[in-house]
Scaffold this motif. Structure first.
Motif, PDB file in Angstrom:
ATOM      1  N   SER A 170      40.391  41.316  37.167  1.00  0.00           N
ATOM      2  CA  SER A 170      40.672  40.191  38.072  1.00  0.00           C
ATOM      3  C   SER A 170      40.266  38.991  37.586  1.00  0.00           C
ATOM      4  N   VAL A 171      38.954  38.594  37.232  1.00  0.00           N
ATOM      5  CA  VAL A 171      38.335  37.457  37.150  1.00  0.00           C
ATOM      6  C   VAL A 171      38.845  36.610  35.951  1.00  0.00           C
ATOM      7  N   ARG A 172      39.211  37.413  35.036  1.00  0.00           N
ATOM      8  CA  ARG A 172      39.609  36.955  33.707  1.00  0.00           C
ATOM      9  C   ARG A 172      40.876  36.052  33.539  1.00  0.00           C
ATOM     10  N   GLU A 173      41.558  36.410  34.998  1.00  0.00           N
ATOM     11  CA  GLU A 173      42.968  35.679  35.158  1.00  0.00           C
ATOM     12  C   GLU A 173      42.827  34.520  35.953  1.00  0.00           C
ATOM     13  N   GLN A 174      41.541  34.304  36.473  1.00  0.00           N
ATOM     14  CA  GLN A 174      41.304  32.875  37.403  1.00  0.00           C
ATOM     15  C   GLN A 174      41.432  31.726  36.404  1.00  0.00           C
ATOM     16  N   VAL A 175      41.711  30.511  37.178  1.00  0.00           N
ATOM     17  CA  VAL A 175      42.078  29.423  36.599  1.00  0.00           C
ATOM     18  C   VAL A 175      40.514  28.644  35.874  1.00  0.00           C
ATOM     19  N   PHE A 176      39.431  29.109  36.357  1.00  0.00           N
ATOM     20  CA  PHE A 176      38.161  28.492  35.678  1.00  0.00           C
ATOM     21  C   PHE A 176      37.930  29.311  34.646  1.00  0.00           C
ATOM     22  N   VAL A 177      38.237  30.567  34.177  1.00  0.00           N
ATOM     23  CA  VAL A 177      38.179  31.237  33.283  1.00  0.00           C
ATOM     24  C   VAL A 177      39.143  30.615  32.067  1.00  0.00           C
ATOM     25  N   ARG A 178      40.447  30.333  32.384  1.00  0.00           N
ATOM     26  CA  ARG A 178      41.288  29.984  31.561  1.00  0.00           C
ATOM     27  C   ARG A 178      40.725  28.282  31.005  1.00  0.00           C
ATOM     28  N   ALA A 179      40.200  27.843  31.827  1.00  0.00           N
ATOM     29  CA  ALA A 179      39.991  26.362  31.697  1.00  0.00           C
ATOM     30  C   ALA A 179      38.912  26.434  30.453  1.00  0.00           C
ATOM     31  N   ALA A 180      37.719  27.423  30.816  1.00  0.00           N
ATOM     32  CA  ALA A 180      36.760  27.447  29.839  1.00  0.00           C
ATOM     33  C   ALA A 180      37.068  27.905  28.506  1.00  0.00           C
ATOM     34  N   ASP A 187      33.334  33.352  24.002  1.00  0.00           N
ATOM     35  CA  ASP A 187      33.544  34.601  24.722  1.00  0.00           C
ATOM     36  C   ASP A 187      32.217  34.955  25.596  1.00  0.00           C
ATOM     37  N   LEU A 188      31.127  34.895  24.547  1.00  0.00           N
ATOM     38  CA  LEU A 188      29.836  35.410  25.267  1.00  0.00           C
ATOM     39  C   LEU A 188      29.584  34.398  26.320  1.00  0.00           C
ATOM     40  N   ARG A 189      29.626  33.068  26.250  1.00  0.00           N
ATOM     41  CA  ARG A 189      29.350  31.950  27.139  1.00  0.00           C
ATOM     42  C   ARG A 189      30.187  32.363  28.432  1.00  0.00           C
ATOM     43  N   ILE A 190      31.453  32.578  28.296  1.00  0.00           N
ATOM     44  CA  ILE A 190      32.500  32.838  29.386  1.00  0.00           C
ATOM     45  C   ILE A 190      31.928  33.891  30.120  1.00  0.00           C
ATOM     46  N   MET A 191      31.585  35.179  29.442  1.00  0.00           N
ATOM     47  CA  MET A 191      31.299  36.481  30.164  1.00  0.00           C
ATOM     48  C   MET A 191      29.999  36.157  30.721  1.00  0.00           C
ATOM     49  N   ARG A 192      28.963  35.335  30.392  1.00  0.00           N
ATOM     50  CA  ARG A 192      27.674  35.143  30.943  1.00  0.00           C
ATOM     51  C   ARG A 192      27.825  34.311  31.960  1.00  0.00           C
ATOM     52  N   ARG A 193      28.546  33.278  32.025  1.00  0.00           N
ATOM     53  CA  ARG A 193      28.410  32.124  32.946  1.00  0.00           C
ATOM     54  C   ARG A 193      29.669  32.005  34.012  1.00  0.00           C
ATOM     55  N   VAL A 195      32.362  34.997  34.248  1.00  0.00           N
ATOM     56  CA  VAL A 195      32.915  36.202  34.646  1.00  0.00           C
ATOM     57  C   VAL A 195      31.990  36.911  35.529  1.00  0.00           C
ATOM     58  N   LEU A 196      30.709  37.241  34.676  1.00  0.00           N
ATOM     59  CA  LEU A 196      29.646  38.121  35.262  1.00  0.00           C
ATOM     60  C   LEU A 196      29.238  37.857  36.812  1.00  0.00           C
ATOM     61  N   PRO A 197      28.959  36.490  36.964  1.00  0.00           N
ATOM     62  CA  PRO A 197      28.582  36.052  38.133  1.00  0.00           C
ATOM     63  C   PRO A 197      29.406  36.471  39.345  1.00  0.00           C
ATOM     64  N   ASN A 198      30.852  36.346  39.020  1.00  0.00           N
ATOM     65  CA  ASN A 198      31.787  36.643  39.971  1.00  0.00           C
ATOM     66  C   ASN A 198      31.984  38.046  40.215  1.00  0.00           C
ATOM     67  N   VAL A 199      31.492  39.122  39.481  1.00  0.00           N
ATOM     68  CA  VAL A 199      31.500  40.395  39.792  1.00  0.00           C
ATOM     69  C   VAL A 199      30.144  40.849  40.142  1.00  0.00           C
ATOM     70  N   ALA A 200      29.398  40.101  40.544  1.00  0.00           N
ATOM     71  CA  ALA A 200      27.732  40.571  40.758  1.00  0.00           C
ATOM     72  C   ALA A 200      27.853  41.277  42.126  1.00  0.00           C
ATOM     73  N   ALA A 201      28.792  40.913  43.110  1.00  0.00           N
ATOM     74  CA  ALA A 201      28.731  41.338  44.369  1.00  0.00           C
ATOM     75  C   ALA A 201      28.831  42.908  44.565  1.00  0.00           C
ATOM     76  N   PRO A 202      29.881  43.560  44.001  1.00  0.00           N
ATOM     77  CA  PRO A 202      30.050  44.955  44.095  1.00  0.00           C
ATOM     78  C   PRO A 202      29.260  45.515  43.164  1.00  0.00           C
ATOM     79  N   LEU A 203      28.443  45.054  42.209  1.00  0.00           N
ATOM     80  CA  LEU A 203      27.636  45.658  41.366  1.00  0.00           C
ATOM     81  C   LEU A 203      26.206  45.864  42.255  1.00  0.00           C
ATOM     82  N   ILE A 204      26.019  44.874  43.011  1.00  0.00           N
ATOM     83  CA  ILE A 204      24.684  44.751  43.653  1.00  0.00           C
ATOM     84  C   ILE A 204      24.912  46.015  44.615  1.00  0.00           C
ATOM     85  N   VAL A 205      26.005  46.118  45.468  1.00  0.00           N
ATOM     86  CA  VAL A 205      26.409  47.372  46.239  1.00  0.00           C
ATOM     87  C   VAL A 205      26.083  48.691  45.741  1.00  0.00           C
ATOM     88  N   GLN A 206      26.833  48.869  44.450  1.00  0.00           N
ATOM     89  CA  GLN A 206      26.701  50.127  43.582  1.00  0.00           C
ATOM     90  C   GLN A 206      25.322  50.390  43.269  1.00  0.00           C
TER      91      GLN A 206
END
Length: 293
Positions: A170-180, A187-193, A195-206
Protein backbone atom coordinates in the motif's frame (compact mmCIF):
# COMPACT_ATOMS: atom_id res chain seq x y z
CA UNK A 1 8.10 13.71 12.89
CA UNK A 2 5.52 15.93 11.25
CA UNK A 3 2.92 17.92 13.18
CA UNK A 4 0.08 15.58 12.20
CA UNK A 5 2.09 12.50 13.19
CA UNK A 6 2.99 14.07 16.52
CA UNK A 7 -0.65 14.96 17.16
CA UNK A 8 -1.73 11.42 16.30
CA UNK A 9 0.90 10.01 18.66
CA UNK A 10 -0.29 12.24 21.49
CA UNK A 11 -3.89 11.18 20.91
CA UNK A 12 -2.90 7.52 20.85
CA UNK A 13 -0.92 7.80 24.10
CA UNK A 14 -3.78 9.68 25.74
CA UNK A 15 -6.24 6.98 24.70
CA UNK A 16 -3.87 4.30 25.99
CA UNK A 17 -3.52 6.00 29.38
CA UNK A 18 -7.29 6.18 29.74
CA UNK A 19 -7.80 2.49 28.99
CA UNK A 20 -7.97 0.68 32.36
CA UNK A 21 -7.25 -2.72 30.82
CA UNK A 22 -4.18 -1.36 29.03
CA UNK A 23 -2.93 0.28 32.22
CA UNK A 24 -3.49 -2.95 34.16
CA UNK A 25 -1.65 -5.00 31.55
CA UNK A 26 1.22 -2.51 31.48
CA UNK A 27 1.58 -2.62 35.27
CA UNK A 28 1.63 -6.42 35.24
CA UNK A 29 4.30 -6.39 32.52
CA UNK A 30 6.34 -3.85 34.48
CA UNK A 31 6.14 -6.10 37.53
CA UNK A 32 7.21 -9.09 35.44
CA UNK A 33 10.21 -7.19 34.11
CA UNK A 34 11.25 -6.24 37.65
CA UNK A 35 10.87 -9.85 38.77
CA UNK A 36 12.70 -11.09 35.67
CA UNK A 37 15.65 -8.79 36.31
CA UNK A 38 15.84 -9.32 40.06
CA UNK A 39 14.34 -12.79 40.42
CA UNK A 40 17.55 -14.33 41.74
CA UNK A 41 17.75 -11.66 44.47
CA UNK A 42 14.03 -11.72 45.24
CA UNK A 43 13.91 -15.52 45.60
CA UNK A 44 13.75 -16.47 49.29
CA UNK A 45 15.63 -19.75 48.67
CA UNK A 46 17.95 -21.30 46.15
CA UNK A 47 16.12 -22.59 43.09
CA UNK A 48 17.90 -25.96 43.29
CA UNK A 49 18.19 -26.18 47.06
CA UNK A 50 17.02 -29.74 47.76
CA UNK A 51 15.62 -30.70 51.17
CA UNK A 52 13.84 -34.07 51.27
CA UNK A 53 12.62 -33.36 54.81
CA UNK A 54 10.29 -30.64 53.52
CA UNK A 55 9.18 -32.23 50.24
CA UNK A 56 5.61 -31.56 49.02
CA UNK A 57 4.81 -29.12 51.80
CA UNK A 58 1.66 -27.04 51.16
CA UNK A 59 1.81 -23.22 50.99
CA UNK A 60 2.79 -21.69 54.32
CA UNK A 61 4.44 -18.59 55.74
CA UNK A 62 7.88 -20.10 55.26
CA UNK A 63 7.05 -21.31 51.73
CA UNK A 64 4.19 -19.20 50.27
CA UNK A 65 3.94 -21.38 47.14
CA UNK A 66 4.80 -24.64 48.89
CA UNK A 67 7.62 -27.02 48.00
CA UNK A 68 8.01 -29.56 45.22
CA UNK A 69 8.80 -33.29 45.22
CA UNK A 70 12.47 -32.55 46.02
CA UNK A 71 11.76 -30.01 48.74
CA UNK A 72 12.65 -27.02 46.56
CA UNK A 73 10.84 -23.74 47.15
CA UNK A 74 8.23 -23.27 44.40
CA UNK A 75 8.07 -19.49 44.84
CA UNK A 76 11.80 -19.15 44.20
CA UNK A 77 11.58 -21.30 41.10
CA UNK A 78 8.59 -19.38 39.73
CA UNK A 79 10.36 -16.05 40.26
CA UNK A 80 13.60 -17.16 38.58
CA UNK A 81 11.69 -18.80 35.70
CA UNK A 82 10.16 -15.40 34.89
CA UNK A 83 13.46 -14.26 33.42
CA UNK A 84 13.67 -17.35 31.22
CA UNK A 85 10.17 -16.86 29.81
CA UNK A 86 10.68 -13.17 29.12
CA UNK A 87 14.09 -13.83 27.58
CA UNK A 88 12.69 -16.48 25.25
CA UNK A 89 9.78 -14.25 24.29
CA UNK A 90 11.89 -11.17 23.55
CA UNK A 91 14.71 -12.97 21.71
CA UNK A 92 12.48 -15.25 19.63
CA UNK A 93 10.11 -12.45 18.64
CA UNK A 94 13.15 -10.28 17.88
CA UNK A 95 14.42 -12.95 15.50
CA UNK A 96 11.00 -13.21 13.85
CA UNK A 97 10.67 -9.42 13.64
CA UNK A 98 14.04 -8.83 11.98
CA UNK A 99 13.72 -11.73 9.55
CA UNK A 100 10.03 -11.16 8.79
CA UNK A 101 10.33 -7.41 8.26
CA UNK A 102 13.34 -7.87 5.97
CA UNK A 103 11.58 -10.49 3.85
CA UNK A 104 8.31 -8.54 3.80
CA UNK A 105 10.05 -5.33 2.75
CA UNK A 106 11.85 -7.03 -0.12
CA UNK A 107 8.77 -8.92 -1.28
CA UNK A 108 6.41 -5.94 -1.09
CA UNK A 109 8.76 -3.38 -2.57
CA UNK A 110 10.23 -5.33 -5.48
CA UNK A 111 7.26 -7.65 -6.09
CA UNK A 112 7.54 -9.87 -9.19
CA UNK A 113 9.42 -13.14 -8.97
CA UNK A 114 11.10 -12.22 -5.68
CA UNK A 115 7.71 -11.63 -4.07
CA UNK A 116 6.42 -14.97 -5.35
CA UNK A 117 9.51 -16.85 -4.18
CA UNK A 118 9.59 -15.38 -0.68
CA UNK A 119 5.86 -15.62 -0.06
CA UNK A 120 5.69 -19.21 -1.27
CA UNK A 121 8.42 -20.04 1.25
CA UNK A 122 6.35 -18.33 3.93
CA UNK A 123 3.30 -20.32 2.81
CA UNK A 124 5.25 -23.54 3.33
CA UNK A 125 5.99 -22.51 6.92
CA UNK A 126 2.37 -21.44 7.40
CA UNK A 127 1.22 -24.90 6.34
CA UNK A 128 2.58 -26.43 9.55
CA UNK A 129 0.96 -25.90 12.97
CA UNK A 130 3.13 -23.57 15.04
CA UNK A 131 3.92 -26.00 17.84
CA UNK A 132 4.48 -28.94 15.50
CA UNK A 133 6.99 -26.97 13.42
CA UNK A 134 8.75 -25.73 16.56
CA UNK A 135 9.00 -29.29 17.88
CA UNK A 136 10.44 -30.46 14.56
CA UNK A 137 13.10 -27.73 14.54
CA UNK A 138 14.10 -28.41 18.15
CA UNK A 139 14.22 -32.14 17.42
CA UNK A 140 16.71 -31.48 14.63
CA UNK A 141 18.84 -28.92 16.49
CA UNK A 142 18.59 -30.55 19.90
CA UNK A 143 16.71 -29.47 23.04
CA UNK A 144 17.78 -26.38 24.95
CA UNK A 145 17.08 -22.73 25.56
CA UNK A 146 18.91 -21.42 22.48
CA UNK A 147 17.30 -23.86 20.08
CA UNK A 148 13.88 -23.12 21.57
CA UNK A 149 14.36 -19.41 20.87
CA UNK A 150 15.52 -20.11 17.30
CA UNK A 151 12.60 -22.48 16.66
CA UNK A 152 10.00 -20.05 17.97
CA UNK A 153 11.59 -17.22 15.99
CA UNK A 154 11.42 -19.26 12.78
CA UNK A 155 7.78 -20.27 13.17
CA UNK A 156 6.65 -16.67 13.78
CA UNK A 157 8.69 -15.15 10.95
CA UNK A 158 5.93 -15.68 8.30
CA UNK A 159 3.47 -13.63 10.35
CA UNK A 160 5.73 -10.58 10.39
CA UNK A 161 6.60 -11.09 6.73
CA UNK A 162 2.92 -11.08 5.77
CA UNK A 163 2.07 -8.05 7.90
CA UNK A 164 5.04 -6.10 6.51
CA UNK A 165 4.36 -7.05 2.90
CA UNK A 166 0.71 -6.01 3.04
CA UNK A 167 1.66 -2.61 4.41
CA UNK A 168 4.48 -2.11 1.91
CA UNK A 169 2.22 -2.90 -1.04
CA UNK A 170 0.00 0.00 0.00
CA UNK A 171 2.73 2.48 0.96
CA UNK A 172 4.87 1.97 -2.16
CA UNK A 173 2.08 3.50 -4.27
CA UNK A 174 1.90 6.69 -2.21
CA UNK A 175 2.95 10.02 -3.71
CA UNK A 176 5.88 10.59 -1.33
CA UNK A 177 7.44 7.27 -2.34
CA UNK A 178 7.08 8.07 -6.03
CA UNK A 179 8.61 11.49 -5.40
CA UNK A 180 11.59 9.88 -3.67
CA UNK A 181 12.05 7.54 -6.64
CA UNK A 182 11.84 10.44 -9.09
CA UNK A 183 14.67 12.35 -7.42
CA UNK A 184 16.93 9.31 -7.57
CA UNK A 185 16.84 8.11 -3.96
CA UNK A 186 18.23 4.61 -3.53
CA UNK A 187 15.90 1.69 -2.82
CA UNK A 188 17.50 1.13 0.59
CA UNK A 189 16.97 4.76 1.59
CA UNK A 190 13.35 4.72 0.39
CA UNK A 191 12.58 1.55 2.32
CA UNK A 192 14.35 2.78 5.45
CA UNK A 193 13.17 6.40 5.49
CA UNK A 194 9.77 6.32 3.80
CA UNK A 195 8.31 2.82 3.67
CA UNK A 196 9.23 1.19 6.97
CA UNK A 197 8.11 4.05 9.28
CA UNK A 198 4.68 3.99 7.63
CA UNK A 199 4.15 0.29 8.28
CA UNK A 200 5.45 0.40 11.87
CA UNK A 201 2.05 0.62 13.60
CA UNK A 202 0.77 -2.87 12.68
CA UNK A 203 4.24 -4.28 13.40
CA UNK A 204 4.17 -2.84 16.91
CA UNK A 205 0.79 -4.44 17.53
CA UNK A 206 1.90 -7.77 16.07
CA UNK A 207 5.04 -7.73 18.21
CA UNK A 208 3.11 -7.28 21.45
CA UNK A 209 0.69 -10.07 20.55
CA UNK A 210 3.43 -12.41 19.35
CA UNK A 211 5.27 -12.04 22.65
CA UNK A 212 2.33 -13.68 24.40
CA UNK A 213 2.21 -16.59 21.96
CA UNK A 214 6.00 -17.00 22.08
CA UNK A 215 5.87 -17.41 25.85
CA UNK A 216 3.10 -19.97 25.44
CA UNK A 217 5.16 -21.83 22.86
CA UNK A 218 8.19 -21.85 25.15
CA UNK A 219 6.06 -23.24 27.98
CA UNK A 220 4.76 -25.95 25.65
CA UNK A 221 8.28 -26.89 24.51
CA UNK A 222 9.53 -27.01 28.10
CA UNK A 223 6.53 -29.12 29.08
CA UNK A 224 7.49 -31.59 26.35
CA UNK A 225 11.10 -31.60 27.55
CA UNK A 226 12.41 -29.76 24.48
CA UNK A 227 12.91 -26.32 25.98
CA UNK A 228 14.76 -25.33 29.13
CA UNK A 229 16.48 -28.38 30.55
CA UNK A 230 16.42 -29.33 34.25
CA UNK A 231 17.47 -28.42 36.83
CA UNK A 232 16.98 -24.87 35.47
CA UNK A 233 13.46 -23.68 36.36
CA UNK A 234 10.89 -23.00 33.64
CA UNK A 235 7.13 -22.60 33.97
CA UNK A 236 6.36 -25.25 31.39
CA UNK A 237 8.79 -27.73 32.94
CA UNK A 238 7.29 -27.08 36.38
CA UNK A 239 3.86 -27.92 34.99
CA UNK A 240 5.27 -31.15 33.60
CA UNK A 241 6.89 -32.07 36.93
CA UNK A 242 3.65 -31.33 38.80
CA UNK A 243 1.35 -33.34 36.54
CA UNK A 244 1.81 -36.46 38.67
CA UNK A 245 0.90 -34.66 41.90
CA UNK A 246 -2.37 -33.00 40.87
CA UNK A 247 -4.41 -34.47 43.74
CA UNK A 248 -1.87 -34.42 46.57
CA UNK A 249 0.13 -31.30 45.66
CA UNK A 250 -2.08 -28.95 43.63
CA UNK A 251 0.27 -26.00 44.14
CA UNK A 252 2.93 -27.54 41.88
CA UNK A 253 0.78 -26.81 38.82
CA UNK A 254 -1.39 -23.91 39.97
CA UNK A 255 1.33 -21.32 40.60
CA UNK A 256 3.43 -21.75 37.43
CA UNK A 257 0.19 -22.06 35.45
CA UNK A 258 -1.06 -18.82 36.97
CA UNK A 259 2.23 -17.13 36.07
CA UNK A 260 1.81 -18.20 32.43
CA UNK A 261 -1.81 -17.07 32.43
CA UNK A 262 -1.08 -13.61 33.86
CA UNK A 263 1.86 -13.01 31.53
CA UNK A 264 -0.04 -13.98 28.38
CA UNK A 265 -3.11 -12.01 29.50
CA UNK A 266 -1.02 -8.89 30.16
CA UNK A 267 0.60 -9.02 26.72
CA UNK A 268 -2.78 -9.55 25.08
CA UNK A 269 -4.35 -6.63 26.95
CA UNK A 270 -1.54 -4.31 25.91
CA UNK A 271 -1.59 -5.65 22.34
CA UNK A 272 -5.35 -5.16 21.99
CA UNK A 273 -5.07 -1.63 23.37
CA UNK A 274 -2.23 -0.80 20.98
CA UNK A 275 -4.26 -2.14 18.07
CA UNK A 276 -7.17 0.09 19.03
CA UNK A 277 -5.17 3.28 19.52
CA UNK A 278 -2.93 2.80 16.47
CA UNK A 279 -5.87 2.14 14.16
CA UNK A 280 -7.08 5.56 12.95
CA UNK A 281 -10.63 4.27 12.55
CA UNK A 282 -10.75 2.99 16.11
CA UNK A 283 -9.17 6.22 17.38
CA UNK A 284 -11.73 8.33 15.55
CA UNK A 285 -14.60 6.24 16.91
CA UNK A 286 -13.21 6.55 20.43
CA UNK A 287 -12.92 10.34 20.13
CA UNK A 288 -16.46 10.58 18.80
CA UNK A 289 -17.77 8.60 21.74
CA UNK A 290 -15.89 10.76 24.24
CA UNK A 291 -17.17 13.94 22.58
CA UNK A 292 -20.72 12.60 22.58
CA UNK A 293 -20.43 11.73 26.26
Amino acid sequence: MSGSEEKTSRRALSALRHDPLAVTGSLVLLLLVVVGVGGAWLAPSGVNEVDVDRMLQPPSWSHPFGTDELGRDVLSRVLVATRVSLQVGVVSVGIALVAGVTLGLLAGYYRGWLDNLLMRCMDVLFAFPVLLLAVAIVAVLGPGLLTAMIAIGVVYTPIFARVTRSGVLSVREQVFVRAAVSIGASDLRIMRRHVLPNVAAPLIVQTSLSLAFAILSEAALSFLGLGVQPPAPAWGRMLYDGRGFVTEAWWLGVFPGTAIFLTVLAFNLVGDALRDVLDPRQLTIGEARRNAG
